[in-house]
Scaffold this motif. Structure first.
Motif, PDB file in Angstrom:
ATOM      1  N   LYS A  93       0.817  -1.218   0.000  1.00  0.00           N
ATOM      2  CA  LYS A  93       0.000   0.000   0.000  1.00  0.00           C
ATOM      3  C   LYS A  93       0.852   1.271   0.000  1.00  0.00           C
ATOM      4  CE  LYS A  93      -0.561   0.131   5.063  1.00  0.00           C
ATOM      5  NZ  LYS A  93       0.246   1.312   5.327  1.00  0.00           N
ATOM      6  N   ASP A  94       2.124   1.150   0.391  1.00  0.00           N
ATOM      7  CA  ASP A  94       3.000   2.316   0.448  1.00  0.00           C
ATOM      8  C   ASP A  94       3.442   2.778  -0.934  1.00  0.00           C
ATOM      9  OD1 ASP A  94       2.899   2.160   3.229  1.00  0.00           O
ATOM     10  OD2 ASP A  94       4.674   0.871   3.330  1.00  0.00           O
ATOM     11  N   ARG A  95       3.341   1.918  -1.929  1.00  0.00           N
ATOM     12  CA  ARG A  95       3.857   2.229  -3.264  1.00  0.00           C
ATOM     13  C   ARG A  95       2.963   3.224  -4.007  1.00  0.00           C
ATOM     14  NH1 ARG A  95       7.599  -1.075  -5.623  1.00  0.00           N
ATOM     15  NH2 ARG A  95       8.442  -2.720  -4.293  1.00  0.00           N
ATOM     16  N   PHE A  96       3.570   4.008  -4.906  1.00  0.00           N
ATOM     17  CA  PHE A  96       2.808   4.802  -5.859  1.00  0.00           C
ATOM     18  C   PHE A  96       2.172   3.799  -6.833  1.00  0.00           C
ATOM     19  CE2 PHE A  96       6.191   8.451  -5.642  1.00  0.00           C
ATOM     20  CZ  PHE A  96       5.913   8.612  -4.296  1.00  0.00           C
ATOM     21  N   GLN A  97       0.890   3.961  -7.128  1.00  0.00           N
ATOM     22  CA  GLN A  97       0.197   2.945  -7.908  1.00  0.00           C
ATOM     23  C   GLN A  97      -0.746   3.552  -8.933  1.00  0.00           C
ATOM     24  OE1 GLN A  97      -1.424  -0.349  -5.403  1.00  0.00           O
ATOM     25  NE2 GLN A  97      -0.668   0.880  -3.685  1.00  0.00           N
ATOM     26  N   CYS A  98      -0.920   2.835 -10.035  1.00  0.00           N
ATOM     27  CA  CYS A  98      -1.938   3.194 -11.016  1.00  0.00           C
ATOM     28  C   CYS A  98      -2.290   1.958 -11.823  1.00  0.00           C
ATOM     29  CB  CYS A  98      -1.468   4.311 -11.949  1.00  0.00           C
ATOM     30  SG  CYS A  98      -0.084   3.870 -13.027  1.00  0.00           S
ATOM     31  N   CYS A  99      -3.413   2.021 -12.516  1.00  0.00           N
ATOM     32  CA  CYS A  99      -3.744   0.975 -13.476  1.00  0.00           C
ATOM     33  C   CYS A  99      -3.879   1.614 -14.854  1.00  0.00           C
ATOM     34  CB  CYS A  99      -4.989   0.214 -13.059  1.00  0.00           C
ATOM     35  SG  CYS A  99      -6.469   1.223 -12.846  1.00  0.00           S
ATOM     36  N   HIS A 100      -3.990   0.781 -15.877  1.00  0.00           N
ATOM     37  CA  HIS A 100      -3.943   1.316 -17.238  1.00  0.00           C
ATOM     38  C   HIS A 100      -4.653   0.375 -18.208  1.00  0.00           C
ATOM     39  CE1 HIS A 100      -1.146  -1.883 -18.141  1.00  0.00           C
ATOM     40  NE2 HIS A 100      -1.076  -1.472 -19.404  1.00  0.00           N
ATOM     41  N   ALA A 101      -4.947   0.900 -19.374  1.00  0.00           N
ATOM     42  CA  ALA A 101      -5.326   0.103 -20.539  1.00  0.00           C
ATOM     43  C   ALA A 101      -4.727   0.806 -21.746  1.00  0.00           C
ATOM     44  CB  ALA A 101      -6.837  -0.019 -20.673  1.00  0.00           C
ATOM     45  N   ALA A 102      -4.017   0.060 -22.577  1.00  0.00           N
ATOM     46  CA  ALA A 102      -3.316   0.678 -23.702  1.00  0.00           C
ATOM     47  C   ALA A 102      -3.320  -0.253 -24.911  1.00  0.00           C
ATOM     48  CB  ALA A 102      -1.869   1.018 -23.320  1.00  0.00           C
ATOM     49  N   VAL A 103      -3.218   0.355 -26.084  1.00  0.00           N
ATOM     50  CA  VAL A 103      -3.109  -0.411 -27.329  1.00  0.00           C
ATOM     51  C   VAL A 103      -1.991   0.167 -28.176  1.00  0.00           C
ATOM     52  CG1 VAL A 103      -5.542  -1.082 -27.384  1.00  0.00           C
ATOM     53  CG2 VAL A 103      -4.821   1.034 -28.523  1.00  0.00           C
ATOM     54  N   LYS A 104      -1.461  -0.687 -29.039  1.00  0.00           N
ATOM     55  CA  LYS A 104      -0.491  -0.266 -30.053  1.00  0.00           C
ATOM     56  C   LYS A 104      -1.022  -0.744 -31.395  1.00  0.00           C
ATOM     57  CE  LYS A 104       4.382  -0.836 -31.478  1.00  0.00           C
ATOM     58  NZ  LYS A 104       4.791   0.570 -31.571  1.00  0.00           N
ATOM     59  N   LEU A 105      -1.254   0.196 -32.314  1.00  0.00           N
ATOM     60  CA  LEU A 105      -1.833  -0.125 -33.611  1.00  0.00           C
ATOM     61  C   LEU A 105      -0.729  -0.478 -34.603  1.00  0.00           C
ATOM     62  CD1 LEU A 105      -4.437   2.801 -33.825  1.00  0.00           C
ATOM     63  CD2 LEU A 105      -4.713   0.543 -32.762  1.00  0.00           C
ATOM     64  N   LEU A 106      -0.629  -1.741 -34.943  1.00  0.00           N
ATOM     65  CA  LEU A 106       0.332  -2.212 -35.928  1.00  0.00           C
ATOM     66  C   LEU A 106      -0.369  -2.387 -37.272  1.00  0.00           C
ATOM     67  CD1 LEU A 106       2.117  -4.793 -33.602  1.00  0.00           C
ATOM     68  CD2 LEU A 106       2.959  -2.543 -34.293  1.00  0.00           C
ATOM     69  N   SER A 107       0.397  -2.681 -38.303  1.00  0.00           N
ATOM     70  CA  SER A 107      -0.194  -2.735 -39.642  1.00  0.00           C
ATOM     71  C   SER A 107      -1.183  -3.877 -39.797  1.00  0.00           C
ATOM     72  CB  SER A 107       0.923  -2.860 -40.690  1.00  0.00           C
ATOM     73  OG  SER A 107       1.676  -4.050 -40.466  1.00  0.00           O
ATOM     74  N   ASP A 108      -0.922  -5.013 -39.138  1.00  0.00           N
ATOM     75  CA  ASP A 108      -1.760  -6.195 -39.356  1.00  0.00           C
ATOM     76  C   ASP A 108      -2.503  -6.691 -38.112  1.00  0.00           C
ATOM     77  OD1 ASP A 108       0.552  -6.943 -38.083  1.00  0.00           O
ATOM     78  OD2 ASP A 108       0.880  -8.743 -39.275  1.00  0.00           O
ATOM     79  N   HIS A 109      -2.248  -6.096 -36.956  1.00  0.00           N
ATOM     80  CA  HIS A 109      -2.964  -6.477 -35.739  1.00  0.00           C
ATOM     81  C   HIS A 109      -2.779  -5.398 -34.674  1.00  0.00           C
ATOM     82  CE1 HIS A 109       1.110  -7.890 -34.729  1.00  0.00           C
ATOM     83  NE2 HIS A 109       0.738  -7.840 -33.463  1.00  0.00           N
ATOM     84  N   ILE A 110      -3.439  -5.575 -33.553  1.00  0.00           N
ATOM     85  CA  ILE A 110      -3.403  -4.610 -32.452  1.00  0.00           C
ATOM     86  C   ILE A 110      -2.881  -5.303 -31.205  1.00  0.00           C
ATOM     87  CG2 ILE A 110      -4.794  -3.084 -30.982  1.00  0.00           C
ATOM     88  CD1 ILE A 110      -6.899  -3.186 -33.353  1.00  0.00           C
ATOM     89  N   GLU A 111      -1.858  -4.729 -30.575  1.00  0.00           N
ATOM     90  CA  GLU A 111      -1.389  -5.230 -29.280  1.00  0.00           C
ATOM     91  C   GLU A 111      -2.124  -4.465 -28.181  1.00  0.00           C
ATOM     92  OE1 GLU A 111       3.260  -6.249 -30.538  1.00  0.00           O
ATOM     93  OE2 GLU A 111       2.801  -4.481 -29.322  1.00  0.00           O
ATOM     94  N   TRP A 112      -2.388  -5.135 -27.065  1.00  0.00           N
ATOM     95  CA  TRP A 112      -3.003  -4.448 -25.940  1.00  0.00           C
ATOM     96  C   TRP A 112      -2.409  -4.944 -24.627  1.00  0.00           C
ATOM     97  CZ3 TRP A 112      -5.376  -7.344 -22.227  1.00  0.00           C
ATOM     98  CH2 TRP A 112      -5.859  -8.603 -22.590  1.00  0.00           C
ATOM     99  N   THR A 113      -2.394  -4.064 -23.646  1.00  0.00           N
ATOM    100  CA  THR A 113      -2.037  -4.430 -22.275  1.00  0.00           C
ATOM    101  C   THR A 113      -2.972  -3.691 -21.329  1.00  0.00           C
ATOM    102  OG1 THR A 113      -0.413  -2.645 -21.925  1.00  0.00           O
ATOM    103  CG2 THR A 113       0.420  -4.710 -22.873  1.00  0.00           C
ATOM    104  N   SER A 114      -3.148  -4.251 -20.127  1.00  0.00           N
ATOM    105  CA  SER A 114      -3.988  -3.578 -19.142  1.00  0.00           C
ATOM    106  C   SER A 114      -3.638  -4.072 -17.748  1.00  0.00           C
ATOM    107  CB  SER A 114      -5.478  -3.824 -19.418  1.00  0.00           C
ATOM    108  OG  SER A 114      -5.876  -5.098 -18.946  1.00  0.00           O
ATOM    109  N   SER A 115      -4.115  -3.336 -16.768  1.00  0.00           N
ATOM    110  CA  SER A 115      -3.971  -3.749 -15.375  1.00  0.00           C
ATOM    111  C   SER A 115      -5.172  -3.261 -14.574  1.00  0.00           C
ATOM    112  CB  SER A 115      -2.668  -3.210 -14.769  1.00  0.00           C
ATOM    113  OG  SER A 115      -2.550  -1.812 -14.937  1.00  0.00           O
TER     114      SER A 115
END
Length: 265
Positions: A93-115
């Motif tokens: 709980k002492d740590r600086f924290q955040c969550c996210h959702a992100a994508v990277k648009l490539l020519s033939d597919h989409i990468e995504w990550t989230s937390s």
């Protein structure tokens, strides 16, 4: 086409953020985790410090980097900032924290990550909530139990804070939840995958300040967002004001921070 909205809620500062990196074609949203300690670091809350560090890392990423590598670098940026602030860490709980959702648009597919609970909707003929696998209503149901126990709650009761701190022990643990907090365990815990462009027309990324408060269902709720993102935000704020007593949708704040980003493919 990329459009986005962001709105501060009731907190001291906006702990949400947007990721817009046109060069690398990386886009996303970030939700800083509000610290229950009330501490500030160089005049900034821990949640905003985490969100700012992660935003900078994503937006400075080079176009040849994979989204997984960018995500892990962004998490490490939080550790770098905590070290610079000489933060003593005795509990997750002492740590600086955040969550996210992100994508990277490539020519033939989409990468995504989230937390954690940032949301990625993949939209075509149907609406799919890719992540998280659970709905915000579960959180609302838990809040309803606290509100029933503490009907005049203005500040979080000690029992509630202790329960939340206990839950944070499961950060980036097996059977726990993923959250960006500078810990290397995050690298094994975050969500990631790929999407095909086939049959997709839009991707909508939101922090948990956007939710189906009216109970209209996933399909209608999300399509209202892709129809007009600015109106989507205005409606969300209006519906929360109408439910300022938090009886329709139990929650701690009337207004949480909000960030959303819509990609038209």
């Amino acid at each position: 086409m990329i459009v986005s909205v962001i709105q501060q809620g009731e907190g001291l500062m906006n702990e949400d953020a947007l990721i817009i990196n046109d060069q690398a074609r990386v886009y996303g949203v970030i939700d800083g985790v509000t610290s229950l300690s009330g501490r500030m670091f160089a005049g900034v809350t821990p949640g905003k410090r985490a969100a700012d560090a992660v935003k900078a890392a994503f937006e400075q990423a080079e176009s040849d980097a994979s989204l997984n590598d960018i995500t892990e670098t962004a998490n490490q940026a939080i550790q770098t900032d905590m070290t610079a602030m000489e933060l003593e860490i005795n509990h997750p709980k002492d740590r600086f924290q955040c969550c996210h959702a992100a994508v990277k648009l490539l020519s033939d597919h989409i990468e995504w990550t989230s937390s954690a609970d940032c949301v990625l909707y993949a939209i075509g003929d149907e609406v799919i909530q890719a992540v998280p696998r659970y709905g915000k209503k579960e959180e609302s149901d838990r809040m309803a139990e606290w509100m029933k126990k503490y009907p005049n709650m203005k500040d979080r009761p000690k029992e509630m804070i202790e329960a939340m701190d206990q839950a944070k022990k499961m950060a980036n643990q097996p059977f726990g939840y993923s959250v960006m907090n500078g810990d290397l365990l995050f690298n094994e815990a975050y969500n990631h995958g790929t999407l095909s462009y086939e049959c997709l027309t839009h991707i909508l990324l939101t922090t948990d300040g956007f939710y189906d408060i009216k109970g209209v269902g996933l399909e209608q709720f999300v399509r209202e967002g892709i129809r007009d993102l600015d109106q989507f935000l205005r409606n969300m704020m209006l519906y929360e004001i109408e439910d300022k007593d938090k009886r329709l949708y139990p929650r701690y704040k009337v207004h949480d921070d909000k960030a959303a980003l819509l990609i038209t493919l």
